[in-house]
Design a protein around this motif. Sequence first.
Motif, PDB file in Angstrom:
ATOM      1  N   VAL A  19      10.655  -5.838 -14.183  1.00  0.00           N
ATOM      2  CA  VAL A  19       9.673  -4.794 -13.881  1.00  0.00           C
ATOM      3  C   VAL A  19      10.193  -3.803 -12.844  1.00  0.00           C
ATOM      4  O   VAL A  19       9.703  -2.681 -12.755  1.00  0.00           O
ATOM      5  N   CYS A  20      11.185  -4.228 -12.065  1.00  0.00           N
ATOM      6  CA  CYS A  20      11.737  -3.311 -11.061  1.00  0.00           C
ATOM      7  C   CYS A  20      13.224  -3.052 -11.300  1.00  0.00           C
ATOM      8  O   CYS A  20      13.937  -2.631 -10.382  1.00  0.00           O
ATOM      9  N   SER A  21      13.684  -3.273 -12.513  1.00  0.00           N
ATOM     10  CA  SER A  21      15.123  -3.125 -12.804  1.00  0.00           C
ATOM     11  C   SER A  21      15.593  -1.679 -12.697  1.00  0.00           C
ATOM     12  O   SER A  21      16.783  -1.423 -12.491  1.00  0.00           O
ATOM     13  N   ASN A  22      14.684  -0.725 -12.826  1.00  0.00           N
ATOM     14  CA  ASN A  22      15.079   0.687 -12.777  1.00  0.00           C
ATOM     15  C   ASN A  22      14.937   1.293 -11.385  1.00  0.00           C
ATOM     16  O   ASN A  22      15.160   2.494 -11.208  1.00  0.00           O
ATOM     17  N   ILE A  23      14.538   0.488 -10.416  1.00  0.00           N
ATOM     18  CA  ILE A  23      14.398   0.991  -9.051  1.00  0.00           C
ATOM     19  C   ILE A  23      15.769   1.080  -8.401  1.00  0.00           C
ATOM     20  O   ILE A  23      16.492   0.080  -8.306  1.00  0.00           O
ATOM     21  N   THR A  24      16.139   2.264  -7.963  1.00  0.00           N
ATOM     22  CA  THR A  24      17.464   2.464  -7.371  1.00  0.00           C
ATOM     23  C   THR A  24      17.407   2.904  -5.914  1.00  0.00           C
ATOM     24  O   THR A  24      18.425   2.929  -5.237  1.00  0.00           O
ATOM     25  N   ALA A  25      16.216   3.284  -5.434  1.00  0.00           N
ATOM     26  CA  ALA A  25      16.115   3.777  -4.068  1.00  0.00           C
ATOM     27  C   ALA A  25      14.680   3.636  -3.577  1.00  0.00           C
ATOM     28  O   ALA A  25      13.743   3.464  -4.370  1.00  0.00           O
ATOM     29  N   VAL A  26      14.530   3.690  -2.270  1.00  0.00           N
ATOM     30  CA  VAL A  26      13.208   3.689  -1.644  1.00  0.00           C
ATOM     31  C   VAL A  26      12.856   5.124  -1.282  1.00  0.00           C
ATOM     32  O   VAL A  26      13.596   5.785  -0.551  1.00  0.00           O
ATOM     33  N   ASP A  27      11.747   5.600  -1.815  1.00  0.00           N
ATOM     34  CA  ASP A  27      11.330   6.971  -1.518  1.00  0.00           C
ATOM     35  C   ASP A  27      10.853   7.083  -0.069  1.00  0.00           C
ATOM     36  O   ASP A  27      10.338   6.117   0.511  1.00  0.00           O
ATOM     37  N   ARG A  28      11.011   8.259   0.500  1.00  0.00           N
ATOM     38  CA  ARG A  28      10.494   8.573   1.841  1.00  0.00           C
ATOM     39  C   ARG A  28       9.634   9.827   1.723  1.00  0.00           C
ATOM     40  O   ARG A  28      10.098  10.851   1.224  1.00  0.00           O
ATOM     41  N   LYS A  29       8.373   9.707   2.156  1.00  0.00           N
ATOM     42  CA  LYS A  29       7.435  10.792   1.969  1.00  0.00           C
ATOM     43  C   LYS A  29       6.686  11.104   3.257  1.00  0.00           C
ATOM     44  O   LYS A  29       6.459  10.239   4.101  1.00  0.00           O
ATOM     45  N   SER A  30       6.260  12.357   3.375  1.00  0.00           N
ATOM     46  CA  SER A  30       5.345  12.808   4.420  1.00  0.00           C
ATOM     47  C   SER A  30       4.285  13.669   3.753  1.00  0.00           C
ATOM     48  O   SER A  30       4.502  14.216   2.664  1.00  0.00           O
ATOM     49  N   ASN A  31       3.138  13.803   4.398  1.00  0.00           N
ATOM     50  CA  ASN A  31       2.039  14.590   3.838  1.00  0.00           C
ATOM     51  C   ASN A  31       1.732  14.158   2.407  1.00  0.00           C
ATOM     52  O   ASN A  31       1.565  14.988   1.506  1.00  0.00           O
ATOM     53  N   LEU A  32       1.654  12.876   2.208  1.00  0.00           N
ATOM     54  CA  LEU A  32       1.415  12.307   0.879  1.00  0.00           C
ATOM     55  C   LEU A  32      -0.079  12.423   0.543  1.00  0.00           C
ATOM     56  O   LEU A  32      -0.931  11.917   1.281  1.00  0.00           O
ATOM     57  N   SER A  33      -0.403  13.072  -0.559  1.00  0.00           N
ATOM     58  CA  SER A  33      -1.802  13.257  -0.945  1.00  0.00           C
ATOM     59  C   SER A  33      -2.339  12.011  -1.634  1.00  0.00           C
ATOM     60  O   SER A  33      -1.580  11.152  -2.100  1.00  0.00           O
ATOM     61  N   HIS A  34      -3.668  11.910  -1.718  1.00  0.00           N
ATOM     62  CA  HIS A  34      -4.293  10.801  -2.425  1.00  0.00           C
ATOM     63  C   HIS A  34      -3.827  10.756  -3.877  1.00  0.00           C
ATOM     64  O   HIS A  34      -3.485   9.684  -4.401  1.00  0.00           O
ATOM     65  N   ASP A  35      -3.835  11.890  -4.531  1.00  0.00           N
ATOM     66  CA  ASP A  35      -3.471  11.945  -5.946  1.00  0.00           C
ATOM     67  C   ASP A  35      -2.030  11.515  -6.171  1.00  0.00           C
ATOM     68  O   ASP A  35      -1.718  10.782  -7.111  1.00  0.00           O
ATOM     69  N   GLU A  36      -1.140  11.978  -5.298  1.00  0.00           N
ATOM     70  CA  GLU A  36       0.273  11.623  -5.445  1.00  0.00           C
ATOM     71  C   GLU A  36       0.480  10.136  -5.201  1.00  0.00           C
ATOM     72  O   GLU A  36       1.244   9.490  -5.918  1.00  0.00           O
ATOM     73  N   PHE A  37      -0.212   9.592  -4.215  1.00  0.00           N
ATOM     74  CA  PHE A  37      -0.092   8.162  -3.938  1.00  0.00           C
ATOM     75  C   PHE A  37      -0.575   7.336  -5.125  1.00  0.00           C
ATOM     76  O   PHE A  37       0.091   6.380  -5.544  1.00  0.00           O
ATOM     77  N   LEU A  38      -1.731   7.699  -5.686  1.00  0.00           N
ATOM     78  CA  LEU A  38      -2.272   6.959  -6.820  1.00  0.00           C
ATOM     79  C   LEU A  38      -1.385   7.106  -8.050  1.00  0.00           C
ATOM     80  O   LEU A  38      -1.157   6.139  -8.788  1.00  0.00           O
ATOM     81  N   ARG A  39      -0.869   8.301  -8.282  1.00  0.00           N
ATOM     82  CA  ARG A  39      -0.081   8.561  -9.480  1.00  0.00           C
ATOM     83  C   ARG A  39       1.293   7.896  -9.430  1.00  0.00           C
ATOM     84  O   ARG A  39       1.747   7.302 -10.419  1.00  0.00           O
ATOM     85  N   ASP A  40       1.966   7.964  -8.270  1.00  0.00           N
ATOM     86  CA  ASP A  40       3.374   7.563  -8.215  1.00  0.00           C
ATOM     87  C   ASP A  40       3.635   6.191  -7.601  1.00  0.00           C
ATOM     88  O   ASP A  40       4.693   5.605  -7.854  1.00  0.00           O
ATOM     89  N   TYR A  41       2.681   5.690  -6.809  1.00  0.00           N
ATOM     90  CA  TYR A  41       3.008   4.490  -6.044  1.00  0.00           C
ATOM     91  C   TYR A  41       1.992   3.344  -6.108  1.00  0.00           C
ATOM     92  O   TYR A  41       2.387   2.177  -6.106  1.00  0.00           O
ATOM     93  N   ALA A  42       0.710   3.664  -6.169  1.00  0.00           N
ATOM     94  CA  ALA A  42      -0.310   2.623  -6.038  1.00  0.00           C
ATOM     95  C   ALA A  42      -0.181   1.547  -7.112  1.00  0.00           C
ATOM     96  O   ALA A  42      -0.393   0.356  -6.827  1.00  0.00           O
ATOM     97  N   TYR A  43       0.151   1.928  -8.327  1.00  0.00           N
ATOM     98  CA  TYR A  43       0.192   0.970  -9.435  1.00  0.00           C
ATOM     99  C   TYR A  43       1.570   0.873 -10.068  1.00  0.00           C
ATOM    100  O   TYR A  43       1.702   0.433 -11.209  1.00  0.00           O
ATOM    101  N   SER A  44       2.578   1.285  -9.360  1.00  0.00           N
ATOM    102  CA  SER A  44       3.950   1.190  -9.856  1.00  0.00           C
ATOM    103  C   SER A  44       4.731   0.233  -8.959  1.00  0.00           C
ATOM    104  O   SER A  44       4.232  -0.247  -7.945  1.00  0.00           O
TER     105      SER A  44
END
Length: 265
Positions: free
Chosen positions: A112-137
């Motif tokens: 399930v995480c075989s395609n993960i190659t890096a840890v993202d670093r974010k600032s000013n992360l919106s609710h929508d972006e968090f839900l879309r890209d990170y909350a359920y991935s």
Amino acid sequence: MAARTLIRDEVEDVVALALRSGLTERDIVRLPSVRKLLGDGACVRAWSPRQGVRGPAAALLLLLLLLLLLGLGPSALRLWFHLHGSSLETEMCVLGFSDFHNPFRQPLDCRVCSNITAVDRKSNLSHDEFLRDYAYSMQPVVVEDGQRNWSAKDVFNFEFFSQIYSSGSSALDNSGSECQFFPYDTEFHNLRDVFEMEAGRVGMHGNAKPWYIGWSNCDSSAASILRQHYKRPYFIPAISESSKMDWIFMGVPGHGAHMHVRSIN
């Protein structure tokens, strides 16, 4: 005959657990207690799951189970606690967190995480972006400004917590029976041990031994103080569920928890 068959079945289950934990068939068969219970001509069935407790921890667990199967009961437990410098009357658990961790966890599919190659670093992360890209991935992310408007980063330190968990406080008294404590790679048994640490070790002066610990807070008075200094991270939507339990992890730079899998319900 029926009783003997029951014992054999139980011991074979224990042997299977030991094999799953990383011991070899040769290691197990050499144990006199195993040979006595299974019989000299018994054959140990091989079992090779992907993971489990390993080495000394597996042998420790196997030994405890064999002692109980042999009917030694309280006498064996009293000896066990005596060898570990404690007693049957004061300890809640036979094995502590540092002895073994999740020996019965089902093997996990790491694809399930075989395609993960890096840890993202974010600032000013919106609710929508968090839900879309990170909350359920499975994509990990470090939110660099996640402590926005928190005073905790300026207030939380060893001295601050030692005052909250001072001797005789309800927070310290409740921590022993109600809360979880993770000593990790230290000799500490509880928070009382931690906050009796010498000042030189707290600040890592000289050749002081490194330390890292974690605990859950179950005291309402301590919680009211802690929550004055932090709140829900700004990027997490208000509709998201969160635990009412406060968790604190603290230690010196360069040390932390061992590699582990978190169980999220």
